[in-house]
Write an enzyme that holds these catalytic residues in place. Structure first.
Site, PDB file in Angstrom:
ATOM      1  N   HIS B 363       0.794  -1.228   0.000  1.00  0.00           N
ATOM      2  CA  HIS B 363       0.000   0.000   0.000  1.00  0.00           C
ATOM      3  C   HIS B 363       0.823   1.272   0.000  1.00  0.00           C
ATOM      4  CE1 HIS B 363      -4.021  -1.721   0.700  1.00  0.00           C
ATOM      5  NE2 HIS B 363      -3.413  -2.638   1.420  1.00  0.00           N
ATOM      6  N   LYS B 554      -9.438  13.503   4.778  1.00  0.00           N
ATOM      7  CA  LYS B 554      -8.488  12.389   4.820  1.00  0.00           C
ATOM      8  C   LYS B 554      -7.558  12.621   5.989  1.00  0.00           C
ATOM      9  CE  LYS B 554      -7.417  13.604   0.559  1.00  0.00           C
ATOM     10  NZ  LYS B 554      -7.528  12.387  -0.193  1.00  0.00           N
ATOM     11  N   ARG B 555      -6.713  11.659   6.267  1.00  0.00           N
ATOM     12  CA  ARG B 555      -5.745  11.831   7.328  1.00  0.00           C
ATOM     13  C   ARG B 555      -4.849  13.045   7.050  1.00  0.00           C
ATOM     14  NH1 ARG B 555      -5.122   7.769  11.490  1.00  0.00           N
ATOM     15  NH2 ARG B 555      -3.345   9.043  12.088  1.00  0.00           N
ATOM     16  N   LYS B 560      -0.139  14.403   1.632  1.00  0.00           N
ATOM     17  CA  LYS B 560      -1.491  14.650   1.112  1.00  0.00           C
ATOM     18  C   LYS B 560      -1.706  16.153   0.861  1.00  0.00           C
ATOM     19  CE  LYS B 560      -3.332  10.568   3.499  1.00  0.00           C
ATOM     20  NZ  LYS B 560      -3.932   9.671   2.511  1.00  0.00           N
ATOM     21  N   THR B 662      -8.909   6.245  -1.981  1.00  0.00           N
ATOM     22  CA  THR B 662     -10.246   5.694  -2.208  1.00  0.00           C
ATOM     23  C   THR B 662     -11.307   6.772  -1.970  1.00  0.00           C
ATOM     24  OG1 THR B 662     -10.123   4.838   0.051  1.00  0.00           O
ATOM     25  CG2 THR B 662      -9.855   3.245  -1.747  1.00  0.00           C
ATOM     26  N   LYS B 666     -15.048   7.685  -3.931  1.00  0.00           N
ATOM     27  CA  LYS B 666     -16.347   7.907  -3.269  1.00  0.00           C
ATOM     28  C   LYS B 666     -16.928   9.252  -3.658  1.00  0.00           C
ATOM     29  CE  LYS B 666     -14.439   5.339   0.558  1.00  0.00           C
ATOM     30  NZ  LYS B 666     -13.609   5.488   1.767  1.00  0.00           N
TER      31      LYS B 666
END
Lengths: 112, 819
Positions: B363, B554-555, B560, B662, B666
């Site tokens: 991952h 998100k985290r 990110k 992911t 969504k």
């Protein structure tokens, strides 16, 4: 730690009467077994058919008996139930000890 | 067993109502009139669970009859969220339950809101596992999740003066109606101890594992019902207990407190989920947790297998085990130990079985995120396993040496043991060597796994490597979360999309239909209104539902790049207040996400978001053109409310760092437009939706790699050449956002300007600004925006986890649909 012993010729058969061979019982077991060896016993069948629980201390105690005998004697096991057998396999002790289902098989094998 | 129609019949409704009353009285011990919302939730859940049990037994009977091959998905994380709503939707009784309860004076939505999320995961990896379970059951495949029943899941996040505060997440791991305890299937797990050398009866070396401590793993099963209710699999979660026997001897010895201490220490193992979504280097408890999961799973799996088979010959034909990341990598050693030590198989035979059974999913591309455990620690905790790992390594390196005779360094590079001051076990390499399949989770990720991360292993075993692009379940992420949109879709094209998401492509025919567009936009507006209320209730920010809802959920993590988003917000704010430039469209910037408790920079960025929000939201010069809100305590149930309301989906990681993502899927499925880099699954989303329906920006993987290789990137170049960048960075460095805590955000400035801007924020800033502007301009034209958003919905069929699982089942596991 209650043990029962009898002889089949020059073979000593030791049966553990208690259900547990654990940390509490291990030292007493070792002491008693070491006394047998000090008294000259060299061929020993250890009967575990009454034993329902054994932990790493109990297993370690059995190994130490084997070490006490060194090259001069033999120790075999009989009567180990499924859960006890699992513990022997987990530790790979089953590779080191001859293990028999019944006392009679164990004694015969010792004689042979 | 009742059919689906029976459940919703008159008799079914009456049954349901009676059962709810029964459980309030006898399970909750309450008189109906005094039942609390929690009591009602418990009663409704137990009633629903009853309707799963017969199906669960029937499912198992079906599998046993065919002696079906089963998949066991081992994961340290399962981010399940709430179960009641999901289960009644999948059983097809949502409307029936709503009406039945209404007749009793109970509001189903209120009852559903009472449920505490099962937050047994950190983020994407854990949620992927949860989506996979839903798809396995919906497809009627024999697949089970195996995990740990953490008493405390991911911490609850509170925001206090803009800072994250962590609070315990006690989700009633043993009292929830969704877990069924299985004490008769408990397993005994040894840990610690030492190896005593001996000889076996043939005179060969025989290592004996002695002196261990025993742990007990007690399974708890969570039924997992597929859509349509025909298949109910389960998620098996193990709780750690100390051995009663072990306690007894200490009790007997008279040391009560020592016994209690030992008990507490054993039960600590399943107490809490580690809250970091990167590795927890060197923590002994984490290693024991990983082993606990693996050992309980292998015990359970082999026991189930041996109930129906006498030898292990057929094991790989009946059992598939998938390792979700390297956290369960010890499976390789534990399965070998079990087969060789406990069942007397020869090494070579055991090894063939192990490799044929196991698959590994990677991952991450970040080498520093690959798990490694100090050899000394493994020696201390799992001495027999370390021996086995050394033996595996020894045999493997002989293979490497033979395969690459002209590459003498290959052996060092590929060894399972990393040399150095502290020797480490490389868990990724152990996983690769012990598996027949190694997959990445998006096309670009899998390509980079082959060419970069594990290139040596790809060279040796190209046939092992493959891709399985992630997916998400449309049942939770559309049907449950966005019932209005789901209803519109079903009215328009029927309901087969619920089990075949490719059907959504039919919506292309309606993308320019004015009536459809109108309803689509009305639904989005209604969802935004619901979210606006939540934002006000939890973050005390009033937002304009006509504005563009720009969402990054998100985290918190530097890769990110929430920071890039904040920089753009600051840029827009300064345009407004210093240059009097109106925004193209009013914007609401919505953030949600947790930072790992020990991650200083992530927590500082979180504080920066809140500090910027504080200033922007209260500056009268902004005149409501922009608002910024951080919604606290991001979790699955919150995501289900944010996603349907989003207009713009921020997927802005530095290219090459997000394996897949992911959340991107969504959001697209729910009609949000994506603004993102060419990273992870964004690339495949672009391929599916078309470049005119997505806002791509920023450097690509190859460009970044080139800049890194030649060392050409200097953030000061961008600072000095761009007045906009200079202004934004100077503001961050100043006390504009921290008047009461001078210098607070200096580390953020330094991270970019003086520590090399590792994540290329400045390099991507201008193209990000331009992409944002393109989005804003198009949002001004509702019909244009609606068409693009509808096309996003229509073209996301690929991103169903049903597709992902079908691929795994066919290409890796060899499991079949049983319905």
């Amino acid at each position: 730690m209650r043990l029962e012993d009898r002889h089949e010729g020059n073979i000593l058969v030791v049966s553990i009467l208690d259900k547990r061979l654990d940390a509490q019982a291990a030292d007493d077991f070792k002491d008693k077994m070491s006394q047998y060896i000090a008294d000259g016993e060299r061929l020993i069948v250890l009967n575990l058919s009454n034993t329902e629980f054994i932990d790493s201390s109990g297993l370690g105690a059995i190994v130490s008996v084997l070490k006490m005998l060194k090259e001069q004697g033999k120790l075999v096991i009989c009567g180990a139930g499924n859960s006890i057998m699992r513990m022997f396999k987990l530790t790979r002790m089953n590779k080191v000890f001859n293990m028999f289902e019944s006392e009679m098989e164990a004694v015969d094998a010792m004689r042979g | 067993m009742e059919s689906m129609n029976d459940l919703s019949s008159e008799a079914g409704i009456t049954d349901f109502q009676q059962s709810v009353r029964y459980h309030v009285k006898y399970s909750d011990g309450k008189v109906w009139e005094q039942a609390s919302r929690g009591d009602l939730y418990n009663a409704v859940s137990l009633t629903t669970r009853e309707r799963l049990i017969d199906r669960m037994h029937a499912t198992e009977a079906r599998y046993q009859k065919e002696d079906a091959k089963r998949l066991y998905y081992l994961s340290m994380e399962f981010l399940m969220g709430r179960s009641l709503g999901n289960n009644i939707y999948n059983l097809g009784i949502h409307d029936m339950v709503g009406n039945a309860l209404k007749e009793m004076g109970v509001d189903l939505e209120e009852v559903r809101e009472t449920e505490i999320d099962a937050a047994l995961g950190n983020g994407g990896l854990g949620r992927l596992a949860a989506c996979f379970l839903d798809s396995l059951a919906t497809l009627g495949m024999p697949g089970y999740g195996y995990g740990i029943n953490y008493e405390f899941g991911l911490f609850r996040q509170e925001i206090d003066n803009g800072y994250q505060r962590e609070r315990p997440d006690h989700w009633y791991s043993e009292d929830t109606p969704w877990l069924i305890e299985r004490p008769d299937e408990a397993c005994t797990i040894p840990v610690y101890g030492r190896i005593e050398d001996s000889q076996d009866m043939a005179g060969n070396y025989n290592p004996m594992w002695m002196g261990w401590k025993i742990l007990i793993g007690v399974p708890y099963d969570m039924p997992i019902v597929g859509y349509g209710g025909k298949t109910v699999n389960y998620l098996r979660l193990f709780s750690a207990r100390s051995s009663d026997e072990f306690d007894m001897q200490i009790f007997n010895a008279g040391d009560y407190f020592k016994a209690v201490e030992q008990k507490m220490s054993s039960e600590t193992i399943s107490k809490v989920l580690y809250p970091s979504d990167s590795i927890e280097a060197g923590k002994e408890l984490r290693l024991i947790q990983e082993y606990f999961l693996v050992a309980c799973s292998i015990r359970d799996i082999t026991r189930q297998y041996l109930r129906a088979h006498d030898t292990f010959d057929a094991f790989p034909d009946k059992v598939a085990i998938q390792l979700n990341d390297t956290h369960p990598a010890l499976t390789v050693a534990e399965l070998m130990r079990t087969l060789v030590d406990e069942y007397d198989l020869k090494w070579e035979e055991a090894w063939e079985i192990t490799r044929a059974t196991l698959g590994y999913t990677n991952h991450t591309l970040l080498p520093e995120a690959l798990e490694k455990w100090p050899v000394g620690l493994v020696q201390h905790v799992l001495p027999r396993h370390l021996q086995i790992i050394h033996e595996i390594n020894h045999r493997f390196l002989k293979q490497v040496y033979a395969a690459f005779p002209d590459d003498p360094d290959a052996v060092t590079r590929m060894s399972l043991i990393e040399e150095g001051e502290t020797k480490q076990v490389r868990m990724a390499y152990l996983s690769i060597v012990g598996s027949h399949s190694v997959n990445g989770v998006a096309a670009i990720h899998s390509e980079l796994v082959k060419t970069s991360l594990f290139s040596d292993f790809y060279r040796l075993w190209p046939e092992k490597f493959n891709n399985k692009t992630n997916g998400v379940t449309q049942r939770r992420w559309m049907l449950k979360s966005n019932p209005r949109l789901s209803e519109l879709i079903t009215e328009t094209i029927g309901d087969s999309w619920i089990t075949n998401l490719n059907e959504l492509i039919e919506l292309e025919n309606y993308a320019e239909d004015k009536k459809f567009q109108k309803r689509f936009l009305e639904i989005k507006k209604a969802n935004k209104e619901r979210l606006a209320k939540i934002i006000f209730d939890t973050a005390r920010v009033e937002v304009d539902t006509h504005s563009l809802f720009d969402v990054q959920i998100k985290r918190l993590h530097e890769y990110k790049r929430q920071l890039l988003n904040v920089m753009h917000i600051i840029y827009q704010y300064l345009n407004l207040v210093e240059d009097q430039k109106e925004l193209t469209v009013p914007k609401t910037y919505i953030f949600a996400g947790k930072a790992a408790p020990g991650y200083f920079m992530a927590k500082l960025i979180l504080k920066l978001i809140n500090s910027v929000a504080e200033l922007v939201n209260n500056d009268s010069r902004v005149k409501g053109q922009m608002k910024v809100a951080m919604i606290p305590d991001y979790r699955v149930s919150l995501a289900e409310k944010i996603i349907p309301a989003a207009d713009l989906s921020e997927q802005i990681s530095t290219a090459g760092m997000e394996a897949s993502g992911t959340g991107n899927m969504k959001l697209a499925m729910n009609g949000a437009m994506t603004i993102g880099t060419l990273d992870g699954a964004n690339i495949e989303i672009l391929e599916e939706v078309g470049e005119e329906n997505i806002y791509i920006f920023g450097l690509q993987v190859g460009q970044i790699q080139e800049m890194k290789d030649i060392g050409s990137y200097n953030p000061w170049d961008y600072y000095n050449n761009s007045p906009d960048i200079k202004r934004v960075m100077d503001c961050i460095c100043s006390d504009m956002f921290c008047p009461n805590e001078p210098g607070l955000f200096r580390p953020v400035f330094d991270g970019i300007m003086n520590n090399g801007d590792f994540y290329f924020h400045l390099a991507d800033f201008q193209s990000y600004v331009d992409a944002q502007e393109r989005a804003s301009l198009q949002y001004r034209e509702p019909s244009v925006w609606a068409k693009k958003a509808i096309l996003n919905v229509a073209r996301t069929g690929k991103f169903s986890s049903d597709r992902t699982i079908s691929e795994y089942a066919k290409e890796i596991w060899g499991i079949k649909r049983m319905i």
